[in-house]
Design a protein around this motif. Structure first.
Motif, PDB file in Angstrom:
ATOM      1  N   LEU A  31     -17.962  18.807 -29.288  1.00 56.82           N
ATOM      2  CA  LEU A  31     -18.033  17.624 -28.426  1.00 56.82           C
ATOM      3  C   LEU A  31     -19.133  17.761 -27.373  1.00 56.82           C
ATOM      4  N   GLN A  32     -19.312  18.968 -26.846  1.00 53.45           N
ATOM      5  CA  GLN A  32     -20.398  19.193 -25.880  1.00 53.45           C
ATOM      6  C   GLN A  32     -21.751  18.972 -26.558  1.00 53.45           C
ATOM      7  N   ALA A  33     -21.876  19.441 -27.801  1.00 53.82           N
ATOM      8  CA  ALA A  33     -23.117  19.215 -28.557  1.00 53.82           C
ATOM      9  C   ALA A  33     -23.320  17.722 -28.820  1.00 53.82           C
ATOM     10  N   LEU A  34     -22.232  17.038 -29.156  1.00 51.69           N
ATOM     11  CA  LEU A  34     -22.314  15.594 -29.408  1.00 51.69           C
ATOM     12  C   LEU A  34     -22.769  14.847 -28.155  1.00 51.69           C
ATOM     13  N   ALA A  35     -22.302  15.285 -26.998  1.00 55.19           N
ATOM     14  CA  ALA A  35     -22.697  14.642 -25.741  1.00 55.19           C
ATOM     15  C   ALA A  35     -24.202  14.806 -25.497  1.00 55.19           C
ATOM     16  N   VAL A  36     -24.706  16.009 -25.734  1.00 51.02           N
ATOM     17  CA  VAL A  36     -26.142  16.261 -25.513  1.00 51.02           C
ATOM     18  C   VAL A  36     -26.989  15.500 -26.540  1.00 51.02           C
ATOM     19  N   ASN A  37     -26.601  15.580 -27.797  1.00 53.57           N
ATOM     20  CA  ASN A  37     -27.395  14.938 -28.847  1.00 53.57           C
ATOM     21  C   ASN A  37     -27.236  13.416 -28.837  1.00 53.57           C
ATOM     22  N   GLY A  38     -26.103  12.952 -28.340  1.00 53.96           N
ATOM     23  CA  GLY A  38     -25.919  11.510 -28.164  1.00 53.96           C
ATOM     24  C   GLY A  38     -26.867  10.964 -27.114  1.00 53.96           C
ATOM     25  N   LYS A  39     -27.092  11.713 -26.052  1.00 60.11           N
ATOM     26  CA  LYS A  39     -28.071  11.312 -25.029  1.00 60.11           C
ATOM     27  C   LYS A  39     -29.479  11.278 -25.621  1.00 60.11           C
ATOM     28  N   GLN A  40     -29.773  12.289 -26.435  1.00 60.18           N
ATOM     29  CA  GLN A  40     -31.073  12.340 -27.112  1.00 60.18           C
ATOM     30  C   GLN A  40     -31.305  11.046 -27.916  1.00 60.18           C
ATOM     31  N   ALA A  41     -30.282  10.625 -28.639  1.00 66.91           N
ATOM     32  CA  ALA A  41     -30.379   9.386 -29.428  1.00 66.91           C
ATOM     33  C   ALA A  41     -30.473   8.169 -28.511  1.00 66.91           C
ATOM     34  N   HIS A  42     -29.720   8.163 -27.429  1.00 68.88           N
ATOM     35  CA  HIS A  42     -29.731   7.073 -26.431  1.00 68.88           C
ATOM     36  C   HIS A  42     -31.147   6.861 -25.888  1.00 68.88           C
ATOM     37  N   TRP A  43     -31.860   7.949 -25.637  1.00 68.06           N
ATOM     38  CA  TRP A  43     -33.198   7.834 -25.054  1.00 68.06           C
ATOM     39  C   TRP A  43     -34.254   7.407 -26.078  1.00 68.06           C
ATOM     40  N   ASN A  44     -34.112   7.854 -27.315  1.00 69.49           N
ATOM     41  CA  ASN A  44     -35.198   7.696 -28.295  1.00 69.49           C
ATOM     42  C   ASN A  44     -34.991   6.591 -29.316  1.00 69.49           C
ATOM     43  N   VAL A  45     -33.869   5.877 -29.212  1.00 77.21           N
ATOM     44  CA  VAL A  45     -33.608   4.830 -30.197  1.00 77.21           C
ATOM     45  C   VAL A  45     -34.641   3.704 -30.055  1.00 77.21           C
ATOM     46  N   ARG A  46     -35.015   3.120 -31.191  1.00 77.35           N
ATOM     47  CA  ARG A  46     -36.000   2.037 -31.260  1.00 77.35           C
ATOM     48  C   ARG A  46     -35.497   0.960 -32.212  1.00 77.35           C
ATOM     49  N   GLY A  47     -36.090  -0.214 -32.130  1.00 77.44           N
ATOM     50  CA  GLY A  47     -35.855  -1.251 -33.130  1.00 77.44           C
ATOM     51  C   GLY A  47     -35.071  -2.444 -32.614  1.00 77.44           C
ATOM     52  N   SER A  48     -34.765  -3.357 -33.540  1.00 77.83           N
ATOM     53  CA  SER A  48     -34.221  -4.673 -33.179  1.00 77.83           C
ATOM     54  C   SER A  48     -32.851  -4.582 -32.504  1.00 77.83           C
ATOM     55  N   ASN A  49     -32.080  -3.568 -32.795  1.00 75.07           N
ATOM     56  CA  ASN A  49     -30.744  -3.424 -32.198  1.00 75.07           C
ATOM     57  C   ASN A  49     -30.769  -2.502 -30.992  1.00 75.07           C
ATOM     58  N   VAL A  61     -21.265   9.191 -25.543  1.00 82.14           N
ATOM     59  CA  VAL A  61     -21.502  10.402 -24.744  1.00 82.14           C
ATOM     60  C   VAL A  61     -20.396  10.579 -23.695  1.00 82.14           C
ATOM     61  N   ALA A  62     -20.096   9.517 -22.981  1.00 80.06           N
ATOM     62  CA  ALA A  62     -19.067   9.614 -21.932  1.00 80.06           C
ATOM     63  C   ALA A  62     -17.715   9.974 -22.539  1.00 80.06           C
ATOM     64  N   ASN A  63     -17.394   9.369 -23.668  1.00 81.45           N
ATOM     65  CA  ASN A  63     -16.114   9.686 -24.330  1.00 81.45           C
ATOM     66  C   ASN A  63     -16.104  11.127 -24.828  1.00 81.45           C
ATOM     67  N   ALA A  64     -17.214  11.596 -25.406  1.00 82.79           N
ATOM     68  CA  ALA A  64     -17.283  12.982 -25.893  1.00 82.79           C
ATOM     69  C   ALA A  64     -17.056  13.958 -24.736  1.00 82.79           C
ATOM     70  N   GLN A  65     -17.654  13.668 -23.577  1.00 86.50           N
ATOM     71  CA  GLN A  65     -17.451  14.533 -22.403  1.00 86.50           C
ATOM     72  C   GLN A  65     -15.990  14.522 -21.961  1.00 86.50           C
ATOM     73  N   GLY A  66     -15.377  13.352 -21.990  1.00 84.60           N
ATOM     74  CA  GLY A  66     -13.966  13.245 -21.614  1.00 84.60           C
ATOM     75  C   GLY A  66     -13.062  13.989 -22.587  1.00 84.60           C
ATOM     76  N   VAL A  89     -22.675  26.994 -27.195  1.00 83.30           N
ATOM     77  CA  VAL A  89     -22.644  25.720 -27.941  1.00 83.30           C
ATOM     78  C   VAL A  89     -23.725  25.733 -29.014  1.00 83.30           C
ATOM     79  N   ALA A  90     -24.934  26.170 -28.651  1.00 78.40           N
ATOM     80  CA  ALA A  90     -26.057  26.191 -29.601  1.00 78.40           C
ATOM     81  C   ALA A  90     -25.789  27.159 -30.747  1.00 78.40           C
ATOM     82  N   GLU A  91     -25.179  28.292 -30.417  1.00 79.18           N
ATOM     83  CA  GLU A  91     -24.921  29.321 -31.434  1.00 79.18           C
ATOM     84  C   GLU A  91     -23.831  28.906 -32.420  1.00 79.18           C
ATOM     85  N   LYS A  92     -22.802  28.221 -31.902  1.00 77.16           N
ATOM     86  CA  LYS A  92     -21.615  27.957 -32.717  1.00 77.16           C
ATOM     87  C   LYS A  92     -21.587  26.577 -33.377  1.00 77.16           C
TER      88      LYS A  92
END
Ligand SMILES: [Fe+2]
Length: 161
Positions: A31-49, A61-66, A89-92
């Protein structure tokens, strides 16, 4: 004269505690990894949606942290520590599918949902194992699974025909 009363640090026994730590720790790390990588996607997403996915990813991200907090604090409530340092987190946790740079919203959703599925598999393993050892910890895992599956639906619905 005051009297000091000695109380046990935890109400639950060592077997339940070690089983909870064994099965909820991978969930916390995922979940900690999902929170970090979810932010990565949040920042870099492109396109019509863009705006819908950008904002939805912040909710994921907020739910994963919770959820991570819920699982980690269940372990600690039973008297054991949690190692969720960034290096651990990175190792496991497995490599994310989220791209390093800009990506179209369809690709970001596919990547995040794939990452979520890895966490959901760990949550399911926790639910199955904790059925034998600690029903309260199992309840925590069940609540996390329900929440993750809801967020998975919100994301994947954008790709549904
Ligand atoms: Fe933001």
């Amino acid at each position: 004269m005051t009297k000091t009363q000695t109380i046990s640090m935890t109400a639950t026994g060592p077997e339940a505690a070690s089983s909870t730590a064994q099965f909820l720790t991978p969930v916390v790390l995922g979940l900690q990894a999902l929170a970090v990588n979810g932010k990565q996607a949040h920042w870099n997403v492109r396109g019509s949606n863009f705006i819908a996915i950008h904002e939805l990813l912040d909710t994921v991200v907020a739910n994963a942290q919770g959820f991570a907090d819920l699982a980690a604090e269940r372990i600690v409530a039973l008297g054991l520590p949690i190692d969720a340092r960034v290096s651990t987190v990175a190792e496991k946790t497995g490599a994310t599918r989220v791209p390093a740079g800009f990506a179209q919203w369809q690709d970001e959703i596919t990547a995040v949902v794939t990452d979520m599925d890895a966490v959901i598999a760990d949550v399911q393993a926790a639910i199955d194992a904790l059925d034998e050892t600690d029903l309260t910890s199992q309840d925590v895992a069940i609540a996390i699974k329900a929440g993750l599956e809801k967020d998975r639906w919100f994301l994947s619905a954008h790709l549904a025909a």
